[in-house]
Design a protein around this motif. Structure first.
Motif, PDB file in Angstrom:
ATOM      1  N   SER A 104     -13.119 -50.853   8.128  1.00 26.78           N
ATOM      2  CA  SER A 104     -13.557 -52.245   8.000  1.00 26.78           C
ATOM      3  C   SER A 104     -12.582 -53.286   8.192  1.00 26.78           C
ATOM      4  O   SER A 104     -12.428 -54.273   8.611  1.00 26.78           O
ATOM      5  CB  SER A 104     -14.192 -52.473   6.643  1.00 26.78           C
ATOM      6  OG  SER A 104     -15.314 -51.579   6.446  1.00 26.78           O
ATOM      7  N   THR A 105     -11.509 -53.005   7.583  1.00 24.48           N
ATOM      8  CA  THR A 105     -10.007 -53.800   7.801  1.00 24.48           C
ATOM      9  C   THR A 105      -9.627 -53.767   9.256  1.00 24.48           C
ATOM     10  O   THR A 105      -9.310 -54.948   9.731  1.00 24.48           O
ATOM     11  CB  THR A 105      -8.903 -53.114   6.943  1.00 24.48           C
ATOM     12  OG1 THR A 105      -9.146 -53.399   5.525  1.00 24.48           O
ATOM     13  CG2 THR A 105      -7.847 -54.126   7.078  1.00 24.48           C
ATOM     14  N   ALA A 106      -9.842 -52.668   9.690  1.00 23.80           N
ATOM     15  CA  ALA A 106      -9.449 -52.602  11.534  1.00 23.80           C
ATOM     16  C   ALA A 106     -10.410 -53.545  12.311  1.00 23.80           C
ATOM     17  O   ALA A 106      -9.915 -54.279  13.243  1.00 23.80           O
ATOM     18  CB  ALA A 106      -9.385 -51.162  11.947  1.00 23.80           C
ATOM     19  N   TYR A 107     -11.745 -53.512  11.880  1.00 18.93           N
ATOM     20  CA  TYR A 107     -12.584 -54.109  12.548  1.00 18.93           C
ATOM     21  C   TYR A 107     -12.493 -55.691  12.378  1.00 18.93           C
ATOM     22  O   TYR A 107     -12.307 -56.511  13.186  1.00 18.93           O
ATOM     23  CB  TYR A 107     -14.136 -53.916  12.284  1.00 18.93           C
ATOM     24  CG  TYR A 107     -14.509 -52.835  13.374  1.00 18.93           C
ATOM     25  CD1 TYR A 107     -15.232 -53.115  14.539  1.00 18.93           C
ATOM     26  CD2 TYR A 107     -14.432 -51.511  13.101  1.00 18.93           C
ATOM     27  CE1 TYR A 107     -15.719 -52.180  15.195  1.00 18.93           C
ATOM     28  CE2 TYR A 107     -15.027 -50.595  14.040  1.00 18.93           C
ATOM     29  CZ  TYR A 107     -15.347 -50.980  15.083  1.00 18.93           C
ATOM     30  OH  TYR A 107     -15.942 -50.236  15.908  1.00 18.93           O
ATOM     31  N   ASN A 108     -12.104 -56.144  11.104  1.00 17.26           N
ATOM     32  CA  ASN A 108     -11.956 -57.467  10.825  1.00 17.26           C
ATOM     33  C   ASN A 108     -10.665 -57.889  11.352  1.00 17.26           C
ATOM     34  O   ASN A 108     -10.607 -59.196  11.909  1.00 17.26           O
ATOM     35  CB  ASN A 108     -12.070 -57.525   9.145  1.00 17.26           C
ATOM     36  CG  ASN A 108     -13.413 -57.097   8.551  1.00 17.26           C
ATOM     37  OD1 ASN A 108     -14.371 -57.548   9.074  1.00 17.26           O
ATOM     38  ND2 ASN A 108     -13.204 -57.040   7.072  1.00 17.26           N
ATOM     39  N   GLY A 109      -9.673 -57.188  11.279  1.00 13.21           N
ATOM     40  CA  GLY A 109      -8.384 -57.614  11.786  1.00 13.21           C
ATOM     41  C   GLY A 109      -8.433 -57.879  13.482  1.00 13.21           C
ATOM     42  O   GLY A 109      -7.647 -58.611  13.864  1.00 13.21           O
ATOM     43  N   ALA A 110      -9.485 -57.123  14.090  1.00 13.84           N
ATOM     44  CA  ALA A 110      -9.720 -57.499  15.473  1.00 13.84           C
ATOM     45  C   ALA A 110     -10.620 -58.521  15.707  1.00 13.84           C
ATOM     46  O   ALA A 110     -11.056 -58.787  16.922  1.00 13.84           O
ATOM     47  CB  ALA A 110     -10.140 -56.106  16.227  1.00 13.84           C
ATOM     48  N   GLY A 111     -11.021 -59.300  14.636  1.00  9.07           N
ATOM     49  CA  GLY A 111     -12.005 -60.323  14.757  1.00  9.07           C
ATOM     50  C   GLY A 111     -13.400 -59.547  15.321  1.00  9.07           C
ATOM     51  O   GLY A 111     -14.305 -60.629  15.594  1.00  9.07           O
ATOM     52  N   LEU A 112     -13.726 -58.529  14.954  1.00 10.43           N
ATOM     53  CA  LEU A 112     -15.170 -57.793  15.156  1.00 10.43           C
ATOM     54  C   LEU A 112     -15.793 -57.577  13.971  1.00 10.43           C
ATOM     55  O   LEU A 112     -15.240 -57.082  13.076  1.00 10.43           O
ATOM     56  CB  LEU A 112     -15.095 -56.627  16.266  1.00 10.43           C
ATOM     57  CG  LEU A 112     -14.187 -57.051  17.438  1.00 10.43           C
ATOM     58  CD1 LEU A 112     -14.037 -55.264  18.083  1.00 10.43           C
ATOM     59  CD2 LEU A 112     -15.206 -57.804  18.292  1.00 10.43           C
ATOM     60  N   PRO A 113     -17.080 -57.810  14.136  1.00 16.12           N
ATOM     61  CA  PRO A 113     -18.097 -57.333  12.899  1.00 16.12           C
ATOM     62  C   PRO A 113     -18.076 -55.780  12.841  1.00 16.12           C
ATOM     63  O   PRO A 113     -18.325 -55.089  14.158  1.00 16.12           O
ATOM     64  CB  PRO A 113     -19.090 -57.644  12.923  1.00 16.12           C
ATOM     65  CG  PRO A 113     -19.458 -58.119  14.713  1.00 16.12           C
ATOM     66  CD  PRO A 113     -17.923 -58.216  14.920  1.00 16.12           C
ATOM     67  N   PRO A 114     -17.818 -54.958  11.642  1.00 15.01           N
ATOM     68  CA  PRO A 114     -18.070 -53.484  11.884  1.00 15.01           C
ATOM     69  C   PRO A 114     -19.551 -53.010  12.126  1.00 15.01           C
ATOM     70  O   PRO A 114     -20.288 -53.803  12.074  1.00 15.01           O
ATOM     71  CB  PRO A 114     -17.951 -53.186  10.208  1.00 15.01           C
ATOM     72  CG  PRO A 114     -17.210 -54.424   9.528  1.00 15.01           C
ATOM     73  CD  PRO A 114     -17.472 -55.619  10.295  1.00 15.01           C
ATOM     74  N   PRO A 115     -19.625 -52.213  13.144  1.00 13.63           N
ATOM     75  CA  PRO A 115     -20.804 -51.590  13.434  1.00 13.63           C
ATOM     76  C   PRO A 115     -21.553 -51.122  12.513  1.00 13.63           C
ATOM     77  O   PRO A 115     -21.606 -49.858  12.113  1.00 13.63           O
ATOM     78  CB  PRO A 115     -20.678 -50.709  14.511  1.00 13.63           C
ATOM     79  CG  PRO A 115     -19.112 -50.059  14.175  1.00 13.63           C
ATOM     80  CD  PRO A 115     -18.529 -51.199  13.470  1.00 13.63           C
ATOM     81  N   GLY A 116     -22.642 -51.740  11.833  1.00 18.46           N
ATOM     82  CA  GLY A 116     -23.686 -51.284  10.905  1.00 18.46           C
ATOM     83  C   GLY A 116     -23.018 -51.057   9.677  1.00 18.46           C
ATOM     84  O   GLY A 116     -21.937 -51.476   9.421  1.00 18.46           O
ATOM     85  N   ARG A 117     -23.536 -50.259   8.915  1.00 18.94           N
ATOM     86  CA  ARG A 117     -23.117 -49.806   7.631  1.00 18.94           C
ATOM     87  C   ARG A 117     -21.949 -48.742   7.906  1.00 18.94           C
ATOM     88  O   ARG A 117     -22.095 -47.770   8.532  1.00 18.94           O
ATOM     89  CB  ARG A 117     -24.389 -49.313   6.682  1.00 18.94           C
ATOM     90  CG  ARG A 117     -23.612 -48.793   5.271  1.00 18.94           C
ATOM     91  CD  ARG A 117     -25.026 -48.104   4.714  1.00 18.94           C
ATOM     92  NE  ARG A 117     -24.210 -47.763   3.412  1.00 18.94           N
ATOM     93  CZ  ARG A 117     -24.157 -46.113   3.132  1.00 18.94           C
ATOM     94  NH1 ARG A 117     -23.718 -45.642   4.273  1.00 18.94           N
ATOM     95  NH2 ARG A 117     -23.603 -45.864   2.053  1.00 18.94           N
ATOM     96  N   VAL A 118     -20.811 -49.041   7.461  1.00 16.20           N
ATOM     97  CA  VAL A 118     -19.591 -48.033   7.603  1.00 16.20           C
ATOM     98  C   VAL A 118     -19.597 -47.131   6.459  1.00 16.20           C
ATOM     99  O   VAL A 118     -19.657 -47.516   5.322  1.00 16.20           O
ATOM    100  CB  VAL A 118     -18.248 -48.638   7.714  1.00 16.20           C
ATOM    101  CG1 VAL A 118     -17.193 -47.895   7.757  1.00 16.20           C
ATOM    102  CG2 VAL A 118     -18.372 -49.831   8.857  1.00 16.20           C
ATOM    103  N   ALA A 119     -19.590 -45.948   6.746  1.00 19.96           N
ATOM    104  CA  ALA A 119     -19.355 -44.652   5.557  1.00 19.96           C
ATOM    105  C   ALA A 119     -18.232 -43.908   6.289  1.00 19.96           C
ATOM    106  O   ALA A 119     -17.843 -43.702   7.479  1.00 19.96           O
ATOM    107  CB  ALA A 119     -20.770 -44.139   5.607  1.00 19.96           C
ATOM    108  N   ALA A 120     -17.862 -42.930   5.461  1.00 21.20           N
ATOM    109  CA  ALA A 120     -16.714 -42.150   5.855  1.00 21.20           C
ATOM    110  C   ALA A 120     -17.143 -41.286   6.963  1.00 21.20           C
ATOM    111  O   ALA A 120     -16.610 -41.003   7.952  1.00 21.20           O
ATOM    112  CB  ALA A 120     -16.150 -41.354   4.635  1.00 21.20           C
ATOM    113  N   HIS A 121     -18.250 -40.672   6.873  1.00 17.65           N
ATOM    114  CA  HIS A 121     -18.888 -39.897   8.051  1.00 17.65           C
ATOM    115  C   HIS A 121     -18.892 -40.663   9.309  1.00 17.65           C
ATOM    116  O   HIS A 121     -19.002 -39.963  10.335  1.00 17.65           O
ATOM    117  CB  HIS A 121     -20.156 -39.076   7.699  1.00 17.65           C
ATOM    118  CG  HIS A 121     -20.623 -38.305   8.694  1.00 17.65           C
ATOM    119  ND1 HIS A 121     -20.061 -37.126   8.637  1.00 17.65           N
ATOM    120  CD2 HIS A 121     -21.554 -38.138   9.291  1.00 17.65           C
ATOM    121  CE1 HIS A 121     -20.769 -36.284   9.681  1.00 17.65           C
ATOM    122  NE2 HIS A 121     -21.599 -36.847  10.100  1.00 17.65           N
ATOM    123  N   SER A 122     -19.292 -41.990   9.173  1.00 18.27           N
ATOM    124  CA  SER A 122     -19.377 -42.736  10.454  1.00 18.27           C
ATOM    125  C   SER A 122     -18.225 -42.536  11.395  1.00 18.27           C
ATOM    126  O   SER A 122     -18.359 -43.227  12.387  1.00 18.27           O
ATOM    127  CB  SER A 122     -20.024 -43.987  10.005  1.00 18.27           C
ATOM    128  OG  SER A 122     -18.886 -44.755   9.432  1.00 18.27           O
TER     129      SER A 122
END
Length: 181
Positions: A104-122
């Motif tokens: 989630s932090t990586a996507y937010n840092g890149a200015g992108l919304p995380p793709p859907g619900r993020v889970a460890a297995h995702s």
């Protein structure tokens, strides 16, 4: 003469081989080893190479193992850093939280919304989807993920990792056709 990444990879692999089944850095599936290669290793040709080296998984893993060595009370790769449980094995649930927070932090840092619900297995779907998007062959992806056919990837793991604001190929084709009227 071995490269620095080979020596690090070999020493870390040897020291952690007994724990290989408990985490996914070296083993994706039973006995399927994955080599971590240095990313922009020294000597640096530019300031950009030096900056990109901070993303190197070999360097990050070496640094983590070295920094946690004095407090380790377990031979498990990931250990707790809280005072009450310092150096004890990290629970699967806590590791799952770390993974989700990192993605989630990586996507937010890149200015992108995380793709859907993020889970460890995702992360399995995210990693393979990004690999495909960046040009890895479907054959290589299936081999590393231990999938017999691409069907497993396309049906269960493929994620749209492209920014939703970027038009898809289909949209671009239709826009191209409609603009020539």
């Amino acid at each position: 003469m071995y490269s620095n990444s080979t020596v690090v990879r070999s020493s870390i692999t040897r020291s952690l081989r007994s724990k290989a089944h408990s985490f996914g850095f070296f083993v994706i599936h039973i006995n399927q080893s994955v080599d971590l290669e240095s990313f922009h290793p020294p000597p640096f040709a530019s300031a950009e190479d030096e900056r990109l080296n901070f993303l190197c998984p070999v360097q990050a893993l070496r640094c983590y193992v070295n920094r946690t060595r004095p407090l380790r009370q377990s031979d498990q790769l990931f250990v707790c850093h809280r005072t009450r449980t310092l150096g004890q094995p990290l629970s699967k649930q806590r590791l799952s939280h770390w993974i989700v927070d990192t993605v989630s932090t990586a996507y937010n840092g890149a200015g992108l919304p995380p793709p859907g619900r993020v889970a460890a297995h995702s992360t399995r779907g995210l990693a393979t989807s990004w690999a495909l998007f960046r040009g890895a062959s479907m054959s290589d992806i299936c081999t590393v993920a231990s999938w017999a056919t691409p069907h497993t990837f396309t049906r269960f793991y493929r994620i749209n990792v492209v920014d939703p604001a970027v038009p898809s190929v289909g949209t671009r084709v239709l826009e191209g056709v409609s603009s020539h009227r």
